[in-house]
Scaffold this active site. Structure first.
Site, short mmCIF file in Angstrom:
data_model
loop_
_atom_site.label_atom_id
_atom_site.label_comp_id
_atom_site.label_asym_id
_atom_site.label_seq_id
_atom_site.Cartn_x
_atom_site.Cartn_y
_atom_site.Cartn_z
N ASN A 121 24.18 4.28 30.54
CA ASN A 121 24.65 4.07 31.66
C ASN A 121 24.59 4.88 32.79
OD1 ASN A 121 26.48 5.80 30.35
ND2 ASN A 121 28.37 4.83 31.06
N LYS A 144 17.45 13.86 24.35
CA LYS A 144 16.94 12.28 24.00
C LYS A 144 17.78 11.52 24.80
CE LYS A 144 17.94 9.63 20.96
NZ LYS A 144 18.02 8.48 21.65
N GLY A 196 27.93 8.64 23.85
CA GLY A 196 27.87 7.39 23.17
C GLY A 196 28.74 6.56 22.68
N SER A 197 28.64 5.90 21.91
CA SER A 197 29.79 5.30 21.15
C SER A 197 30.55 5.91 20.05
CB SER A 197 29.20 3.92 20.64
OG SER A 197 28.27 3.96 19.65
N VAL A 198 31.87 5.51 19.77
CA VAL A 198 32.77 6.26 18.84
C VAL A 198 31.92 6.12 17.22
CG1 VAL A 198 34.76 6.25 17.62
CG2 VAL A 198 34.77 6.07 20.07
N PRO A 199 31.42 5.02 16.87
CA PRO A 199 30.86 5.09 15.73
C PRO A 199 29.58 5.85 15.63
CG PRO A 199 31.13 2.83 16.42
CD PRO A 199 31.32 3.58 17.52
N THR A 200 28.82 6.13 16.71
CA THR A 200 27.61 6.91 16.59
C THR A 200 28.07 8.37 16.51
OG1 THR A 200 26.26 5.55 17.76
CG2 THR A 200 25.23 7.62 17.60
N GLU A 218 31.29 12.90 23.91
CA GLU A 218 31.78 12.05 24.87
C GLU A 218 31.73 10.72 24.73
OE1 GLU A 218 33.29 13.32 27.68
OE2 GLU A 218 32.72 15.59 27.52
N CYS A 252 32.16 4.28 30.75
CA CYS A 252 33.03 4.95 29.57
C CYS A 252 34.62 5.04 29.99
CB CYS A 252 32.54 6.18 29.08
SG CYS A 252 32.38 7.54 30.45
N GLU A 355 36.63 -1.83 23.23
CA GLU A 355 35.56 -1.43 24.51
C GLU A 355 34.66 -2.54 24.78
OE1 GLU A 355 32.97 1.58 24.26
OE2 GLU A 355 33.60 2.37 26.20
N GLU A 432 33.05 18.09 29.86
CA GLU A 432 31.76 18.20 30.61
C GLU A 432 32.26 18.59 32.14
OE1 GLU A 432 29.19 14.75 29.48
OE2 GLU A 432 27.98 16.47 28.56
N1 LIG Z 1 32.67 9.64 27.35
C1 LIG Z 1 31.39 9.70 28.00
O1 LIG Z 1 31.23 10.53 28.97
C2 LIG Z 1 30.83 8.48 28.20
C3 LIG Z 1 29.60 8.26 28.89
C4 LIG Z 1 28.76 7.25 28.79
C5 LIG Z 1 28.91 6.51 27.76
N2 LIG Z 1 29.78 6.66 26.64
C6 LIG Z 1 30.04 5.71 25.65
O2 LIG Z 1 28.60 5.39 25.23
C7 LIG Z 1 28.68 3.93 24.60
C8 LIG Z 1 27.70 3.10 25.34
O3 LIG Z 1 26.20 4.01 25.08
P1 LIG Z 1 25.18 3.48 23.80
O4 LIG Z 1 25.43 2.10 23.69
O5 LIG Z 1 23.95 4.23 24.50
O6 LIG Z 1 25.81 4.35 22.77
P2 LIG Z 1 25.14 4.62 21.35
O7 LIG Z 1 26.23 5.39 20.58
O8 LIG Z 1 24.63 3.15 20.71
O9 LIG Z 1 23.86 5.40 21.77
C9 LIG Z 1 24.05 6.75 22.33
C10 LIG Z 1 22.73 7.41 22.08
O10 LIG Z 1 22.79 7.96 20.64
C11 LIG Z 1 21.66 7.57 20.02
N3 LIG Z 1 21.77 7.36 18.65
C12 LIG Z 1 22.04 6.04 18.27
N4 LIG Z 1 22.30 6.39 16.94
C13 LIG Z 1 22.15 7.58 16.55
C14 LIG Z 1 22.07 8.31 15.38
N5 LIG Z 1 22.49 7.77 14.25
N6 LIG Z 1 22.05 9.54 15.44
C15 LIG Z 1 21.70 10.20 16.58
N7 LIG Z 1 21.59 9.53 17.78
C16 LIG Z 1 21.84 8.26 17.67
C17 LIG Z 1 20.99 6.34 20.88
O11 LIG Z 1 19.54 6.48 20.64
C18 LIG Z 1 21.51 6.77 22.42
O12 LIG Z 1 20.52 7.60 22.95
C19 LIG Z 1 29.85 3.25 25.14
O13 LIG Z 1 30.73 3.35 24.01
C20 LIG Z 1 30.28 4.08 26.03
O14 LIG Z 1 31.78 4.18 26.33
C21 LIG Z 1 30.53 7.58 27.00
C1 LIG Z 2 31.07 8.91 37.21
N1 LIG Z 2 32.03 8.28 36.58
C2 LIG Z 2 32.18 6.77 37.07
C3 LIG Z 2 33.18 8.64 36.35
C4 LIG Z 2 31.23 8.05 35.11
C5 LIG Z 2 31.09 8.93 34.35
C6 LIG Z 2 30.41 8.64 32.89
C7 LIG Z 2 30.99 7.62 32.25
O1 LIG Z 2 30.24 6.68 31.40
#
Ligand SMILES: NC(=O)c1ccc[n+]([C@@H]2O[C@H](COP(=O)([O-])OP(=O)(O)OC[C@H]3O[C@@H](n4cnc5c(N)ncnc54)[C@H](O)[C@@H]3O)[C@@H](O)[C@H]2O)c1
Ligand SMILES: C[N+](C)(C)CCCC=O
Length: 460
Positions: A121, A144, A196-200, A218, A252, A355, A432
């Site tokens: 994103n 990556k 990324g996502s919670v499960p990952t 994050e 996020c 989410e 961060e």
């Molecule tokens: N808290 C934050 O700062 C923040 C910011 C942006 C997005 N997010 C979260 O990210 C999610 C959306 O992003 P997404 O769909 O790319 O998430 P995702 O967890 O599917 O993937 C994130 C990254 O992890 C990698 N990945 C996937 N499986 C992996 C594994 N088994 N081992 C290592 N790496 C792996 C992916 O290739 C990608 O680069 C949402 O849940 C969003 O809330 C959080």
């Molecule tokens: C810059 N924002 C809008 C706070 C987003 C931070 C990254 C989250 O996805």
């Protein structure tokens, strides 16, 4: 809806090479004075600033967000490099006096090779949020990006090189879960910073545990935005839009559970729906567009599926929530949807609990502060939160009692680089941005110095 380019996922050999060359660069970079590292980082910031419009355009093509937003992302990115460049020369330890003239001191040292794994994103900004503090502390980084947005992290690598970092200091490896797994399991890696996502995130933590790597997570969120009846309504409505519809709702920390005090619900809904309907969707490269395309067909279908599910569970769609086809022929096949406001929502509905990561706002009434705090905190997430009120005491009381890493008062989604950002509960840990992030990219060594004789403790 069209292919941008082919990228080939990195396998074991490429990952090994990336980590090896990053390690060689780290040995050189970590021995340089902080001020020298700062100079290189400032040069990288200058280049990003100079090429801002071009990088922003590439980010639009990479991600689908509007050009106006992409420019903000790129501005935040060079500011991040400038900010941590400023800190690089200030890294220092402490001197601790001990009896008899003895003393100890602490040294803040780099960790080594850090891995950054990004979401799709904020592709360029995430790469900067991770690499800038890492490099400032003397580390190297192997980054990556998400395979859905593979392009702009490479531009950042080119810029770092042009600015003068040692070869290999910031390496980009392409790929998805498999490549990520290789990185997280690699014994040559000291830390993984993941967005990324919670499960990952859970998998990342598990893999990192095997060699006790440090981890920053994050992760996702389902943040509450609480609007009290004494708010400045115009600002609260704008804030609700900021909290839900930036980057097509794929943010996020979005405040997607909007709690509105019952007395102002009708007027709030009228205004929020009027403005949501007026959001200009379409070609993200045009200056007046405010909402571009979602990331993939699969993700668009998932978001639309959440809207259908919400209707089945009794929510009422006040506007949007449908696939959108812009009139320009070149945009046919793009992943657009109209931003959606859902009324009649209750806390047990799927759209309120999970989410969605798309432009869908769920609105719910509340009566008292005590009640709304309980409902707002009733989630496993804890990334962000927000409150709109003119009552200063209430604002701070609510901020104190919300279980989230950030609370925005009378605004939403503002995140300047000086301000720490990160989650509570299952939204992750570590921060961060801000000064505190230095602690997540460095380690403290204690040196104890004896100025007298060693005690004859064993009498021998
Ligand atoms: N808290 C934050 O700062 C923040 C910011 C942006 C997005 N997010 C979260 O990210 C999610 C959306 O992003 P997404 O769909 O790319 O998430 P995702 O967890 O599917 O993937 C994130 C990254 O992890 C990698 N990945 C996937 N499986 C992996 C594994 N088994 N081992 C290592 N790496 C792996 C992916 O290739 C990608 O680069 C949402 O849940 C969003 O809330 C959080
Ligand atoms: C810059 N924002 C809008 C706070 C987003 C931070 C990254 C989250 O996805």
């Amino acid at each position: 809806g069209r292919k941008l380019c082919d990228m080939f996922p990195c396998g074991k050999e490429e990952v090994d090479q990336a980590i090896q060359s990053a390690h060689t660069a780290y040995l050189k970079w970590s021995k340089m004075a902080g001020m020298e590292r700062a100079r290189v980082m400032l040069e990288a910031a200058r280049i990003i600033r100079e090429r801002r419009d071009n990088i922003a355009k590439l980010e639009v093509i990479n991600n689908g967000k509007s050009i106006t937003e992409a420019r903000v992302d790129i501005d935040v990115s060079w500011q991040t490099l400038e900010y941590y460049a400023g800190i690089a020369g200030t890294l220092a330890g402490q001197h601790i006096q001990l009896p008899g003239g003895s003393f100890a001191y602490t040294r803040r040292e780099a960790l080594g090779v850090c891995v950054g794994i990004g979401a799709w994103n904020y592709p360029f900004q995430i790469a900067c949020w991770k690499s800038a503090p890492a490099l400032a502390c003397g580390n190297a980084m192997v980054f990556k990006p998400s395979p859905f947005t593979a392009v702009t992290a490479v531009i950042l690598a080119e810029i770092y090189k042009e600015a003068g970092v040692p070869d290999g200091l910031f390496n980009v490896v392409q790929g998805g879960a498999e490549t990520g797994t290789l990185l997280c399991n690699h014994p040559g890696v000291a830390k993984v910073s993941f967005t990324g996502s919670v499960p990952t995130g859970k998998k990342i933590m598990e893999m990192s545990a095997k060699t006790v790597k440090q981890v920053t997570l994050e992760l996702g969120g389902k943040s509450p935005l609480i609007i009290f009846k004494d708010c400045e309504l115009e600002n609260a409505v704008r804030g609700a839009l900021m909290a839900n519809f930036l980057t097509q709702g794929e943010v996020c920390c979005n405040g997607t559970r909007v709690y509105v005090q019952r007395e102002i619900m009708p007027v709030f809904l009228e205004e929020v729906v009027k403005r949501t309907k007026a959001i200009r969707i379409g070609d993200p490269l045009l200056e007046n567009t405010r909402m571009g395309a979602l990331i993939t067909r699969q993700h668009l279908d998932k978001v639309l599926g959440f809207v259908s599910q919400a209707k089945k569970e009794g929510a009422m769609v006040l506007c949007g929530g449908e696939a959108f086809t812009p009139i320009e022929p070149k945009l046919k096949g793009g992943y657009y949807m109209s931003p959606c406001v859902l009324d009649n929502c209750t806390d047990d509905m799927t759209c309120v609990k999970e989410e969605i990561f798309g432009p869908v706002m769920s609105v719910m009434p509340f009566d008292t502060e005590e009640e709304v705090l309980k409902r707002a905190n009733n989630t496993t997430f804890g990334l962000a939160s927000g409150v709109f009120t003119r009552d200063i005491s209430r604002a701070h009381r609510v901020a104190e009692n919300l279980q989230a890493g950030t609370c925005f008062i009378n605004n939403y989604n503002i995140s300047p680089v000086e301000v720490p950002f990160g989650g509570y509960k299952q939204s992750g840990f570590g921060k961060e941005n801000g000064q505190v992030t230095i602690e997540y990219y460095s380690q403290l060594k204690t040196v104890v110095v004896e100025m007298g004789d060693v005690d004859d403790y064993f009498n021998c």
